[in-house]
Enzyme design. Structure first.
Site, PDB file in Angstrom:
ATOM      1  N   LYS A  32      45.322  35.108  36.016  1.00  0.00           N
ATOM      2  CA  LYS A  32      44.901  34.827  34.657  1.00  0.00           C
ATOM      3  C   LYS A  32      46.086  34.522  33.757  1.00  0.00           C
ATOM      4  O   LYS A  32      45.990  33.737  32.836  1.00  0.00           O
ATOM      5  CB  LYS A  32      44.163  36.048  34.086  1.00  0.00           C
ATOM      6  CG  LYS A  32      42.679  35.958  34.270  1.00  0.00           C
ATOM      7  CD  LYS A  32      41.999  37.236  33.838  1.00  0.00           C
ATOM      8  CE  LYS A  32      42.455  38.395  34.673  1.00  0.00           C
ATOM      9  NZ  LYS A  32      41.605  39.573  34.634  1.00  0.00           N
TER      10      LYS A  32
ATOM     11  N   LYS B  50      50.255  31.833  42.706  1.00  0.00           N
ATOM     12  CA  LYS B  50      49.032  32.513  43.117  1.00  0.00           C
ATOM     13  C   LYS B  50      47.992  32.426  41.985  1.00  0.00           C
ATOM     14  O   LYS B  50      48.356  32.218  40.827  1.00  0.00           O
ATOM     15  CB  LYS B  50      49.301  33.953  43.555  1.00  0.00           C
ATOM     16  CG  LYS B  50      49.615  34.939  42.468  1.00  0.00           C
ATOM     17  CD  LYS B  50      49.648  36.354  43.056  1.00  0.00           C
ATOM     18  CE  LYS B  50      49.622  37.359  41.923  1.00  0.00           C
ATOM     19  NZ  LYS B  50      49.608  38.733  42.297  1.00  0.00           N
TER      20      LYS B  50
ATOM     21  N   LYS C 240      57.731  44.949  34.571  1.00  0.00           N
ATOM     22  CA  LYS C 240      56.853  44.959  33.404  1.00  0.00           C
ATOM     23  C   LYS C 240      57.613  45.212  32.117  1.00  0.00           C
ATOM     24  O   LYS C 240      57.204  44.720  31.065  1.00  0.00           O
ATOM     25  CB  LYS C 240      55.735  45.997  33.575  1.00  0.00           C
ATOM     26  CG  LYS C 240      54.648  45.541  34.532  1.00  0.00           C
ATOM     27  CD  LYS C 240      53.385  46.335  34.323  1.00  0.00           C
ATOM     28  CE  LYS C 240      52.262  45.826  35.207  1.00  0.00           C
ATOM     29  NZ  LYS C 240      51.059  46.680  35.096  1.00  0.00           N
TER      30      LYS C 240
HETATM   31  N1  TRP Z   1      48.249  50.517  39.610  1.00  0.00           N
HETATM   32  C1  TRP Z   1      47.125  49.780  40.088  1.00  0.00           C
HETATM   33  C2  TRP Z   1      47.222  48.333  39.646  1.00  0.00           C
HETATM   34  O1  TRP Z   1      47.854  48.043  38.659  1.00  0.00           O
HETATM   35  C3  TRP Z   1      45.820  50.367  39.605  1.00  0.00           C
HETATM   36  C4  TRP Z   1      45.656  51.778  40.008  1.00  0.00           C
HETATM   37  C5  TRP Z   1      45.648  52.850  39.191  1.00  0.00           C
HETATM   38  C6  TRP Z   1      45.458  52.256  41.335  1.00  0.00           C
HETATM   39  N2  TRP Z   1      45.445  53.992  39.899  1.00  0.00           N
HETATM   40  C7  TRP Z   1      45.321  53.675  41.233  1.00  0.00           C
HETATM   41  C8  TRP Z   1      45.392  51.638  42.589  1.00  0.00           C
HETATM   42  C9  TRP Z   1      45.123  54.451  42.354  1.00  0.00           C
HETATM   43  C10 TRP Z   1      45.190  52.439  43.730  1.00  0.00           C
HETATM   44  C11 TRP Z   1      45.074  53.840  43.589  1.00  0.00           C
HETATM   45  O2  TRP Z   1      46.662  47.473  40.284  1.00  0.00           O
END
Ligand code: TRP
Length: 332
Positions: free
Chosen positions: A199, A196, A109
């Protein structure tokens, strides 16, 4: 009953890839577990974002989740439970800087930020986000977290932090959360089945779960079937993808029938597309109707979610009281 926690960031439309890959699983898990499902708006601030859109995206995602079958009482909005960030701070002090810089998603990222903004603004939030994610999970003492491959490393970090915390305070306080693996179909872009469905690739690369019937039929009609460079004896990705969509929609009999035709060499792609479109349209009609109903009384849904968030908050507050006690902070 065992506890499941999952969360999703509020970013625009929900497409079939999100639905079949994750959200449908959320709906199914509700039958077997006590579920905490968060719409994590604090996480959505870690990448450059539009301030004017965040709040509407949050409510839109809530509406979409409820429309496809997530129970409102299982949903909460992260920023309505400020204990997540409070616990996140404490966990910052139980997590090494080096470990965060080694997260693959952070590395990926931070490159993305550079490409899209043409600047090199990488926020501390982006680096720190897995620690907040750890708080999301541990604050409810979740037993299981449904994960895809991209989140495995973050769950590993959550387990490390829980362990370091437990050993530092001298008590097996936090449950080490386990991944919950479920086979979910990986849906591809119908416009370019080598990618895949997502968006970020642009409008024609995803099918909105709440698209109208005509749009869905048009998108499936123009789906790329065989790009011509598929090795002999294997099925083209575009065709696999249509079969996948039919099966994911629960049309198993039709799926098997068409597969027999494929194996016999008599499958007509128009028929395959026709069935795919019919299956998807039948799937989404009730979703669209439910969404219309929810949008007709937005206040009701908002009130429900504020209520469920404050119920969930009680659990989070209890954990925070215990944590403060354990780490030597004041409880007044
Ligand atoms: N990081 C995950 C994503 O970008 C989103 C997320 C935030 C998450 N907190 C979480 C997923 C806790 C599972 C559990 O998709």
């Amino acid at each position: 009953m065992k506890t499941v926690l999952s969360a999703i960031q509020p970013t625009g439309d929900m497409h079939l890839g999100n639905y079949f890959g994750a959200v449908k699983n959320w709906v199914d898990l509700q039958e077997k577990y006590k579920c905490f499902y968060g719409v994590v708006d604090y996480h959505a601030m870690t990448m450059p974002y539009q301030v004017s859109k965040l709040r509407t995206n949050t409510w839109d995602l809530i509406t979409n989740l409820v429309a496809v079958g997530v129970k409102p009482e299982n949903l909460f909005i992260q920023s309505l439970v400020p204990e997540h960030t409070e616990l996140g701070w404490i966990f910052n002090c139980f997590c090494s800087y080096g470990q965060l810089t080694r997260m693959t998603q952070f590395k990926d990222k931070s490159v993305q930020v550079n490409e899209t903004t043409k600047e090199s603004f990488i926020s501390v939030g982006l680096l720190d986000y897995p620690v907040l994610q750890t708080a999301d999970i541990l604050i409810y003492k979740a037993d299981y977290v449904p994960v895809g491959k991209d989140q495995e490393q973050h769950l590993e970090l959550a387990r490390d932090i829980a362990q370091r915390f437990n050993s530092q305070v001298g008590k097996e306080y936090f449950v080490l959360p386990e991944p919950l693996y479920t086979e979910t179909p990986k849906i591809r872009s119908t416009a370019d089945p080598s990618k895949k469905m997502s968006k970020s690739a642009g409008e024609k690369h995803y099918i909105n779960v709440f698209a109208d019937e005509a749009t869905i039929r048009r998108q499936i009609k123009s789906a790329v079937t065989d790009s011509g460079d598929t090795p002999a004896g294997s099925m083209a990705e575009g065709i696999q993808n249509l079969f996948e969509l039919i099966k994911a929609s629960g049309w198993n009999t039709e799926h098997d029938h068409l597969m027999r035709d494929y194996n016999a060499g008599s499958l007509k792609y128009v028929d395959l597309k026709q069935v795919t479109a019919d299956a998807l349209v039948q799937l989404i009609i009730p979703f669209t109707e439910k969404k219309k109903e929810l949008n007709a009384d937005k206040k009701h849904l908002k009130d429900q979610i504020k209520q469920s968030s404050s119920e969930v908050r009680k659990v989070a507050q209890q954990t925070m009281r215990e944590v403060k006690e354990l780490v030597g902070l004041l409880n007044v």
